[in-house]
Write a protein that holds these residues in place. Structure first.
Motif, PDB file in Angstrom:
ATOM      1  N   PHE A 261     -21.064 -59.181  59.872  1.00  0.00           N
ATOM      2  CA  PHE A 261     -19.887 -60.020  60.094  1.00  0.00           C
ATOM      3  C   PHE A 261     -18.922 -59.915  58.910  1.00  0.00           C
ATOM      4  O   PHE A 261     -17.717 -59.751  59.096  1.00  0.00           O
ATOM      5  N   LEU A 262     -19.479 -60.018  57.681  1.00  0.00           N
ATOM      6  CA  LEU A 262     -18.618 -59.999  56.496  1.00  0.00           C
ATOM      7  C   LEU A 262     -17.862 -58.681  56.397  1.00  0.00           C
ATOM      8  O   LEU A 262     -16.641 -58.658  56.226  1.00  0.00           O
TER       9      LEU A 262
ATOM     10  N   GLY B 166     -15.204 -58.302  59.014  1.00  0.00           N
ATOM     11  CA  GLY B 166     -14.079 -59.177  58.675  1.00  0.00           C
ATOM     12  C   GLY B 166     -13.163 -58.530  57.652  1.00  0.00           C
ATOM     13  O   GLY B 166     -11.944 -58.498  57.816  1.00  0.00           O
TER      14      GLY B 166
ATOM     15  N   ILE C  63     -11.243 -55.496  59.190  1.00  0.00           N
ATOM     16  CA  ILE C  63     -10.111 -55.863  60.048  1.00  0.00           C
ATOM     17  C   ILE C  63      -8.951 -56.348  59.188  1.00  0.00           C
ATOM     18  O   ILE C  63      -7.787 -56.020  59.451  1.00  0.00           O
ATOM     19  N   ALA C  64      -9.276 -57.107  58.135  1.00  0.00           N
ATOM     20  CA  ALA C  64      -8.223 -57.575  57.237  1.00  0.00           C
ATOM     21  C   ALA C  64      -7.513 -56.397  56.583  1.00  0.00           C
ATOM     22  O   ALA C  64      -6.283 -56.364  56.478  1.00  0.00           O
TER      23      ALA C  64
ATOM     24  N   ASN D 186      -5.226 -54.862  59.069  1.00  0.00           N
ATOM     25  CA  ASN D 186      -4.006 -55.676  59.200  1.00  0.00           C
ATOM     26  C   ASN D 186      -3.037 -55.368  58.069  1.00  0.00           C
ATOM     27  O   ASN D 186      -1.831 -55.228  58.269  1.00  0.00           O
TER      28      ASN D 186
ATOM     29  N   PHE E  54      -5.832 -61.938  56.426  1.00  0.00           N
ATOM     30  CA  PHE E  54      -7.095 -62.496  56.882  1.00  0.00           C
ATOM     31  C   PHE E  54      -6.925 -63.489  58.017  1.00  0.00           C
ATOM     32  O   PHE E  54      -7.895 -64.003  58.536  1.00  0.00           O
TER      33      PHE E  54
ATOM     34  N   VAL F 241      -8.739 -63.406  63.381  1.00  0.00           N
ATOM     35  CA  VAL F 241     -10.116 -62.935  63.549  1.00  0.00           C
ATOM     36  C   VAL F 241     -10.835 -62.649  62.225  1.00  0.00           C
ATOM     37  O   VAL F 241     -11.991 -63.040  62.075  1.00  0.00           O
ATOM     38  N   PRO F 242     -10.204 -61.982  61.237  1.00  0.00           N
ATOM     39  CA  PRO F 242     -10.981 -61.640  60.036  1.00  0.00           C
ATOM     40  C   PRO F 242     -11.624 -62.849  59.363  1.00  0.00           C
ATOM     41  O   PRO F 242     -12.812 -62.817  59.033  1.00  0.00           O
TER      42      PRO F 242
ATOM     43  N   MET G 140     -14.503 -64.012  61.328  1.00  0.00           N
ATOM     44  CA  MET G 140     -15.671 -63.144  61.132  1.00  0.00           C
ATOM     45  C   MET G 140     -16.409 -63.507  59.863  1.00  0.00           C
ATOM     46  O   MET G 140     -17.640 -63.528  59.814  1.00  0.00           O
ATOM     47  N   ILE G 141     -15.648 -63.778  58.801  1.00  0.00           N
ATOM     48  CA  ILE G 141     -16.291 -64.077  57.530  1.00  0.00           C
ATOM     49  C   ILE G 141     -17.016 -65.424  57.615  1.00  0.00           C
ATOM     50  O   ILE G 141     -18.147 -65.571  57.133  1.00  0.00           O
TER      51      ILE G 141
END
Lengths: 259, 195
Positions: free
Chosen positions: A185-186, A189, A192-193, A196, B170, B173-174, B177-178
């Motif tokens: 998950f981390l 995340g 994806i960031a 972006n 962030f 979604v990001p 997710m975290i």
């Protein structure tokens, strides 16, 4: 239908890899992306299986697009997709048994992966065969790319290996958390960031370019907005730093990818 | 008596130790999609519980009643997805006709469940683990309870996140997710427990 040009092929591939990446941008097919990325080998295997099913189902659905009645199209797509998934499953069981065992449940679960149904519904059911096949290939490659990057980060930090080959020096203590579910998950995340961020930078770049063309007539205002944007940019860059439980391990990786 | 204890341990394991979201990664799409508010999350959770228990029973019956006698085990994926799709359709019609109140509460979530990989995953795992009929029912139900637990906790966390202001990249979604990663870390504390 006019001829399918090389340029269209290029745009479709770039869309699949970056602008419309199924995992990192469209957020589809997350389950398998998180589950199988404990090693690069698994990620590549899963990506290949997925690409094969995507291409086949896109071609088939595109061929049948005039025959499938609208009301029952979803059911028809699911039957077509599950047929191909079963074929891939049996082939893998016969020829790549080790990989099949380590991917386990997630091969049959390709059936309910939203990427395939989404491409069938939004692309293959409306387009001729060749673009549909290329779309399947592009999306499959984009999926494989996202999975491989995710798996590379997790395997390198969590086990110190890549494809099972030891990379990190002996002094490096593997951070097991990256192999565990929470690490998935981390890492996703953060990825994806990062995606972006890259897209924002690219958009700004394009905006600047567009502003530079009419700059001859209206140099002043264009320059002003450009300056403002770059000021925003420099404020924002340091923000992701004070990040997470494993900042020391995560940060260098992010830097590396940014370069 | 031993059998009953076995069933209870199976259920406890399915809810906490092998939580569908946080350790098996099944059903992530609805987990991210409908976890904006705790009430919708709870609604989705109940719908999944309902469908997953019934589909576990139906797929078990079809596998051992039809596929095994005719040596068609390799068709399980196709058969199961069709059973689940038909079952969801049927439940939807049944609820609309006889239990309109329940339909009002769960109706909008039902079509989404057909493509929820947790439901197909539970059906396939029942067969893979060689569970008998009662065990399959218990496993399907308790996995769905684990799913509901996870999605409701996560919805609570997301309400708090929506008030915070993460860095621009962030947002959305990001950061979710975290947050999910941090909850998963808490859940991985259960993995030391082995029954």
């Amino acid at each position: 239908m006019s001829k399918y040009t090389l340029k269209e092929f290029g745009t479709q591939m770039m869309d699949g890899l970056f602008a419309k990446n199924p995992v990192l941008v469209q957020m589809l097919g997350m389950c398998s992306a998180l589950a199988v990325t404990t090693s690069v080998t698994n990620a590549l295997g899963m990506g290949l299986a997925m690409t094969a099913v995507l291409i086949c189902s896109n071609i088939f659905i595109s061929l049948l697009r005039h025959f499938i009645p609208k009301q029952i199209r979803i059911a028809a797509y699911i039957v077509i997709i599950s047929g191909f998934v079963t074929a891939v499953q049996l082939l893998m069981q016969a020829f790549l048994n080790d990989l099949y065992k380590s991917l386990g449940l997630f091969i049959p679960l390709i059936v309910v992966n939203c990427i395939i149904l989404a491409r069938a519904e939004s692309f293959a059911s409306k387009q001729p065969v060749l673009p549909s096949a290329v779309d399947g290939l592009a999306m499959g490659v984009g999926y494989t790319f996202a999975l491989t990057v995710l798996a590379a980060v997790r395997e390198l930090l969590g086990a110190g290996t890549l494809c099972g080959v030891k990379i990190m020096p002996d002094a490096y203590e593997p951070a097991i958390i990256f192999i565990l579910p929470s690490g998935a998950f981390l890492t996703l995340g953060f990825l994806i960031a990062l995606m972006n961020k890259l897209m924002d930078v690219q958009k700004e770049h394009a905006a600047k370019k567009a502003a530079a063309v009419p700059a001859a007539e209206a140099a002043e205002p264009a320059e002003e907005t450009a300056n403002e944007e770059s000021a925003d940019e420099s404020v924002e860059t340091p923000e992701p730093q004070p990040a997470e439980t494993e900042p020391a391990a995560q940060e260098p990786e992010q830097k590396k990818e940014e370069n | 008596m031993d059998y009953l204890v076995d069933i209870l341990l199976l259920m406890l394991t399915a809810v906490l130790v092998e939580n569908y979201i946080f350790s098996k990664f099944l059903g992530i799409c609805p987990f991210l999609g409908v976890s904006e508010k705790p009430d919708t999350a709870l609604g989705m959770g109940f719908a999944v519980m309902f469908v997953m228990t019934l589909s576990s029973a139906a797929t078990w019956a079809v596998y051992y009643g039809i596929l095994v006698p005719f040596h068609l085990e390799y068709l399980e994926t196709i058969a199961f997805i069709l059973i689940i799709a038909a079952l969801v359709q049927f439940i939807e019609m049944f609820l609309r006709r006889f239990l309109p109140a329940l339909y009002g509460a769960l109706g909008i979530y039902l079509p989404l469940i057909t493509t929820n990989c947790a439901v197909l995953g539970a059906a396939l795992l029942n067969i893979q683990n060689g569970y008998d009929f009662v065990q399959s029912l218990a496993y399907g139900f308790s996995s769905a309870v684990g799913f509901t637990l996870a999605i409701v906790i996560f919805a609570g966390v997301r309400v708090r996140i929506s008030l915070a202001e993460p860095p621009k990249s962030f947002r959305g979604v990001p950061i979710a997710m975290i947050a999910a990663g941090l909850i998963a870390m808490a859940f991985s504390g259960f993995s030391g427990m082995s029954f």
